[in-house]
Design a protein around this motif. Sequence first.
Motif, short mmCIF file in Angstrom:
data_model
loop_
_atom_site.label_atom_id
_atom_site.label_comp_id
_atom_site.label_asym_id
_atom_site.label_seq_id
_atom_site.Cartn_x
_atom_site.Cartn_y
_atom_site.Cartn_z
N SER A 99 0.79 -1.23 0.00
CA SER A 99 0.00 0.00 0.00
C SER A 99 0.83 1.28 0.00
O SER A 99 0.32 2.34 -0.38
N ARG A 135 1.55 2.77 2.63
CA ARG A 135 0.99 3.55 3.75
C ARG A 135 1.27 2.83 5.06
O ARG A 135 1.46 1.61 5.09
N CYS A 167 0.76 1.13 8.77
CA CYS A 167 -0.20 0.18 9.32
C CYS A 167 0.10 0.01 10.80
O CYS A 167 1.19 -0.38 11.18
N HIS A 191 -3.75 2.11 7.68
CA HIS A 191 -4.39 0.82 7.97
C HIS A 191 -4.15 0.47 9.43
O HIS A 191 -3.14 0.87 10.02
N THR A 195 -9.02 -0.05 6.88
CA THR A 195 -8.41 1.04 6.13
C THR A 195 -9.18 2.30 6.44
O THR A 195 -10.41 2.32 6.33
N GLY A 231 -7.48 2.15 -0.72
CA GLY A 231 -6.61 1.55 0.29
C GLY A 231 -6.99 0.10 0.55
O GLY A 231 -6.12 -0.76 0.69
N ARG A 243 -5.67 -2.11 -2.13
CA ARG A 243 -4.25 -2.42 -1.96
C ARG A 243 -4.04 -3.49 -0.89
O ARG A 243 -3.15 -4.35 -1.03
N VAL A 244 -4.84 -3.44 0.16
CA VAL A 244 -4.74 -4.48 1.20
C VAL A 244 -5.15 -5.83 0.63
O VAL A 244 -4.50 -6.85 0.86
#
Length: 145
Positions: A20, A22, A24, A44, A73, A84, A87-88
């Motif tokens: 992602s 991003r 987590c 996340h 997310t 998002g 992407r997960v």
Amino acid sequence: MSVPGRQIAQAVIQTIIAASGRSCGYATVPTSQSQPSGSQLPYHVLYELGQTVSGPPFGDPAADARLLFQVTTVGASPDAASSGADRVRAAFLGRTAHGADWLYPITLPAGYAVMGRELDREDGMTVAGSTYSYVQRFAVHVTTG
């Protein structure tokens, strides 16, 4: 047989971050120092939901545990939360071009291997105020190896 849930969860978090780009958090919002994006939206949050002794899909008796994870997310818009979550989903279920391997490996501690992954449940999107959350649950089948 039990497998180290916290260590598996940390490996899953690294896979989500790789897929992602991003941050987590582990059962909480990522901190401002979390890599790569801190606590800025979207991010996340991974929750461990327990494990059971089980075999992976098709009943492979070599598996030791089925670990269940929820990934929430959180985004500032419906698009951010939905993309998002995409992407997960790719982190857990994405395959290489020829389908021979996982697009995003889950690198486990020595002695453990991922035998299978599956989407367990997808609750979808909710909104509270101006914050959007998208909830998914995934199972990871782990064996000693």
